[in-house]
Write a protein that holds these residues in place. Structure first.
Motif, PDB file in Angstrom:
ATOM      1  N   ALA A   1     -12.625  67.591 -66.323  1.00 41.67           N
ATOM      2  CA  ALA A   1     -11.231  67.169 -66.144  1.00 41.67           C
ATOM      3  C   ALA A   1     -10.794  67.341 -64.700  1.00 41.67           C
ATOM      4  O   ALA A   1     -10.034  66.519 -64.163  1.00 41.67           O
ATOM      5  CB  ALA A   1     -10.323  67.976 -67.063  1.00 41.67           C
ATOM      6  N   ALA A   2     -11.275  68.396 -64.050  1.00 46.53           N
ATOM      7  CA  ALA A   2     -10.908  68.659 -62.658  1.00 46.53           C
ATOM      8  C   ALA A   2     -11.812  67.935 -61.673  1.00 46.53           C
ATOM      9  O   ALA A   2     -11.332  67.239 -60.767  1.00 46.53           O
ATOM     10  CB  ALA A   2     -10.942  70.167 -62.388  1.00 46.53           C
ATOM     11  N   VAL A   3     -13.120  68.062 -61.846  1.00 49.23           N
ATOM     12  CA  VAL A   3     -14.024  67.550 -60.808  1.00 49.23           C
ATOM     13  C   VAL A   3     -14.122  66.030 -60.799  1.00 49.23           C
ATOM     14  O   VAL A   3     -14.635  65.448 -59.836  1.00 49.23           O
ATOM     15  CB  VAL A   3     -15.425  68.202 -60.889  1.00 49.23           C
ATOM     16  N   SER A   4     -13.615  65.376 -61.831  1.00 53.35           N
ATOM     17  CA  SER A   4     -13.597  63.906 -61.823  1.00 53.35           C
ATOM     18  C   SER A   4     -12.657  63.334 -60.770  1.00 53.35           C
ATOM     19  O   SER A   4     -12.766  62.158 -60.420  1.00 53.35           O
ATOM     20  CB  SER A   4     -13.198  63.376 -63.208  1.00 53.35           C
ATOM     21  N   LEU A   5     -11.730  64.162 -60.265  1.00 56.50           N
ATOM     22  CA  LEU A   5     -10.793  63.680 -59.245  1.00 56.50           C
ATOM     23  C   LEU A   5     -11.122  64.208 -57.850  1.00 56.50           C
ATOM     24  O   LEU A   5     -10.355  63.991 -56.912  1.00 56.50           O
ATOM     25  CB  LEU A   5      -9.357  64.076 -59.618  1.00 56.50           C
ATOM     26  N   ILE A   6     -12.251  64.877 -57.701  1.00 55.36           N
ATOM     27  CA  ILE A   6     -12.602  65.485 -56.407  1.00 55.36           C
ATOM     28  C   ILE A   6     -12.619  64.472 -55.262  1.00 55.36           C
ATOM     29  O   ILE A   6     -11.993  64.685 -54.219  1.00 55.36           O
ATOM     30  CB  ILE A   6     -13.980  66.182 -56.498  1.00 55.36           C
ATOM     31  N   VAL A   7     -13.333  63.372 -55.419  1.00 60.37           N
ATOM     32  CA  VAL A   7     -13.469  62.414 -54.319  1.00 60.37           C
ATOM     33  C   VAL A   7     -12.149  61.687 -54.033  1.00 60.37           C
ATOM     34  O   VAL A   7     -11.736  61.597 -52.864  1.00 60.37           O
ATOM     35  CB  VAL A   7     -14.625  61.424 -54.586  1.00 60.37           C
ATOM     36  N   PRO A   8     -11.441  61.181 -55.048  1.00 63.14           N
ATOM     37  CA  PRO A   8     -10.131  60.595 -54.752  1.00 63.14           C
ATOM     38  C   PRO A   8      -9.170  61.586 -54.094  1.00 63.14           C
ATOM     39  O   PRO A   8      -8.453  61.235 -53.149  1.00 63.14           O
ATOM     40  CB  PRO A   8      -9.616  60.162 -56.133  1.00 63.14           C
ATOM     41  N   ALA A   9      -9.181  62.830 -54.568  1.00 64.15           N
ATOM     42  CA  ALA A   9      -8.276  63.839 -53.996  1.00 64.15           C
ATOM     43  C   ALA A   9      -8.595  64.105 -52.531  1.00 64.15           C
ATOM     44  O   ALA A   9      -7.690  64.326 -51.712  1.00 64.15           O
ATOM     45  CB  ALA A   9      -8.363  65.137 -54.799  1.00 64.15           C
ATOM     46  N   LYS A  10      -9.855  64.081 -52.206  1.00 64.65           N
ATOM     47  CA  LYS A  10     -10.281  64.292 -50.815  1.00 64.65           C
ATOM     48  C   LYS A  10      -9.661  63.264 -49.884  1.00 64.65           C
ATOM     49  O   LYS A  10      -9.428  63.527 -48.702  1.00 64.65           O
ATOM     50  CB  LYS A  10     -11.810  64.217 -50.745  1.00 64.65           C
ATOM     51  N   HIS A  11      -9.356  62.092 -50.426  1.00 62.73           N
ATOM     52  CA  HIS A  11      -8.768  61.010 -49.639  1.00 62.73           C
ATOM     53  C   HIS A  11      -7.262  60.879 -49.873  1.00 62.73           C
ATOM     54  O   HIS A  11      -6.667  59.846 -49.581  1.00 62.73           O
ATOM     55  CB  HIS A  11      -9.490  59.698 -49.945  1.00 62.73           C
ATOM     56  N   GLY A  12      -6.672  61.918 -50.442  1.00 63.96           N
ATOM     57  CA  GLY A  12      -5.219  61.970 -50.565  1.00 63.96           C
ATOM     58  C   GLY A  12      -4.636  61.354 -51.812  1.00 63.96           C
ATOM     59  O   GLY A  12      -3.411  61.273 -51.946  1.00 63.96           O
ATOM     60  N   LYS A  13      -5.486  60.937 -52.742  1.00 59.81           N
ATOM     61  CA  LYS A  13      -4.998  60.262 -53.949  1.00 59.81           C
ATOM     62  C   LYS A  13      -4.757  61.255 -55.090  1.00 59.81           C
ATOM     63  O   LYS A  13      -5.329  62.338 -55.132  1.00 59.81           O
ATOM     64  CB  LYS A  13      -6.010  59.206 -54.390  1.00 59.81           C
ATOM     65  N   PHE A  14      -3.908  60.859 -56.014  1.00 57.17           N
ATOM     66  CA  PHE A  14      -3.669  61.581 -57.267  1.00 57.17           C
ATOM     67  C   PHE A  14      -3.167  63.011 -57.057  1.00 57.17           C
ATOM     68  O   PHE A  14      -3.580  63.933 -57.769  1.00 57.17           O
ATOM     69  CB  PHE A  14      -4.942  61.600 -58.129  1.00 57.17           C
ATOM     70  N   LEU A  15      -2.273  63.210 -56.114  1.00 60.03           N
ATOM     71  CA  LEU A  15      -1.725  64.543 -55.874  1.00 60.03           C
ATOM     72  C   LEU A  15      -1.049  65.094 -57.133  1.00 60.03           C
ATOM     73  O   LEU A  15      -1.361  66.201 -57.591  1.00 60.03           O
ATOM     74  CB  LEU A  15      -0.728  64.518 -54.718  1.00 60.03           C
ATOM     75  N   GLU A  16      -0.106  64.351 -57.673  1.00 64.71           N
ATOM     76  CA  GLU A  16       0.643  64.824 -58.835  1.00 64.71           C
ATOM     77  C   GLU A  16      -0.273  65.109 -60.016  1.00 64.71           C
ATOM     78  O   GLU A  16      -0.156  66.146 -60.687  1.00 64.71           O
ATOM     79  CB  GLU A  16       1.698  63.780 -59.230  1.00 64.71           C
ATOM     80  N   GLU A  17      -1.221  64.198 -60.239  1.00 62.50           N
ATOM     81  CA  GLU A  17      -2.132  64.354 -61.376  1.00 62.50           C
ATOM     82  C   GLU A  17      -3.052  65.564 -61.183  1.00 62.50           C
ATOM     83  O   GLU A  17      -3.364  66.278 -62.142  1.00 62.50           O
ATOM     84  CB  GLU A  17      -2.961  63.083 -61.560  1.00 62.50           C
ATOM     85  N   SER A  18      -3.480  65.789 -59.951  1.00 60.97           N
ATOM     86  CA  SER A  18      -4.357  66.935 -59.675  1.00 60.97           C
ATOM     87  C   SER A  18      -3.634  68.248 -59.936  1.00 60.97           C
ATOM     88  O   SER A  18      -4.204  69.186 -60.515  1.00 60.97           O
ATOM     89  CB  SER A  18      -4.857  66.884 -58.222  1.00 60.97           C
ATOM     90  N   LEU A  19      -2.376  68.323 -59.548  1.00 54.10           N
ATOM     91  CA  LEU A  19      -1.603  69.538 -59.791  1.00 54.10           C
ATOM     92  C   LEU A  19      -1.335  69.729 -61.285  1.00 54.10           C
ATOM     93  O   LEU A  19      -1.333  70.857 -61.785  1.00 54.10           O
ATOM     94  CB  LEU A  19      -0.284  69.494 -59.010  1.00 54.10           C
TER      95      LEU A  19
END
Length: 237
Positions: free
Chosen positions: A150-168
């Motif tokens: 659930a967390a690591v699936s967003l690692i690469v998008p988050a690295k590029h500034g995406k999905f801030l709200e969803e990551s939190l």
């Protein structure tokens, strides 16, 4: 067995290194089954045989991936990760059910989890962001690897500034998880999110640091300036 699977397994067995097989176990708390070879060697094998299978229908490639997963070998799971990512331009919404089943049924260690989820799941979520709520459901799974996924699936998008709200939001759902593999997973997600959103992640950490496990906290602040790290790690918890 499909002939390409037989050829892959033959090559993996031929190139296996007993010394690497012996030392590989120290990177995992759980027992793993592996041939014993460097990841770069496995990726080279994956690319070699991808040339043979890439022209097949996607469903057929997925069947090959499942056959590789069923062996339980670490290196064969890495080949699945490489092939599934190579299909990213061909994903459809229905593929999420396939990916969910693979994670739940076949992934049994952090390396297989991260190798698959960082790239395949990350690409899928960027292509179909309306399915991010699926990841939130995974945070409640009994399967630790689903929760880490659930967390690591967003690692690469988050690295590029995406999905801030969803990551939190995912960090919130995993905040007090008592599994260290899950703590490291969402801590890593916060760390990558902090590359482009340092203030937001620092505020999140400061708000939750009294209940956030130290393992997750240390990961989350790893890339922050020294003064912010010091503030976050203060013992007034």
């Amino acid at each position: 067995m499909d002939p390409v699977i037989a050829h892959i397994r033959g090559e993996l067995e031929h190139r296996a290194d007993p010394e690497i097989r012996k030392t590989s176990q120290r990177f995992f708390k759980e027992a793993i089954t592996c041939y014993g070879m460097k990841t770069a060697t496995v990726i080279a094998i994956a690319r070699k045989y991808w040339k043979e299978v890439k022209g097949r229908p996607k469903d057929e490639i997925y069947r090959l991936c499942e056959e590789l997963y069923q062996s339980g070998y670490l290196e064969e799971s890495f080949i699945v990760s490489a092939w599934a990512h190579a299909l990213s331009g061909r994903y459809e919404k229905e593929d999420l059910a396939v990916f969910r089943r693979w994670i739940d049924r076949y992934i049994t260690n952090w390396a297989s989890c991260d190798g698959f989820c960082n790239h395949t799941m990350g690409d899928f979520m960027e292509q179909y962001p309306e399915y991010i709520d699926e990841l939130k459901h995974w945070t409640q799974s009994q399967n630790r690897w689903m929760r880490r996924a659930a967390a690591v699936s967003l690692i690469v998008p988050a690295k590029h500034g995406k999905f801030l709200e969803e990551s939190l939001e995912i960090a919130d759902l995993l905040l007090t998880d008592d599994d260290d593999m899950v703590q490291k997973g969402y801590g890593w997600l916060l760390k990558e999110t902090s590359r482009m959103h340092t203030d937001a992640v620092f505020s999140y950490v400061m708000e939750h640091r009294r209940v956030m496990p130290r393992t997750a906290l240390r990961y989350a602040i790893e890339l922050m300036p020294k003064d912010l790290k010091t503030e976050a790690m203060k013992k007034d918890r």
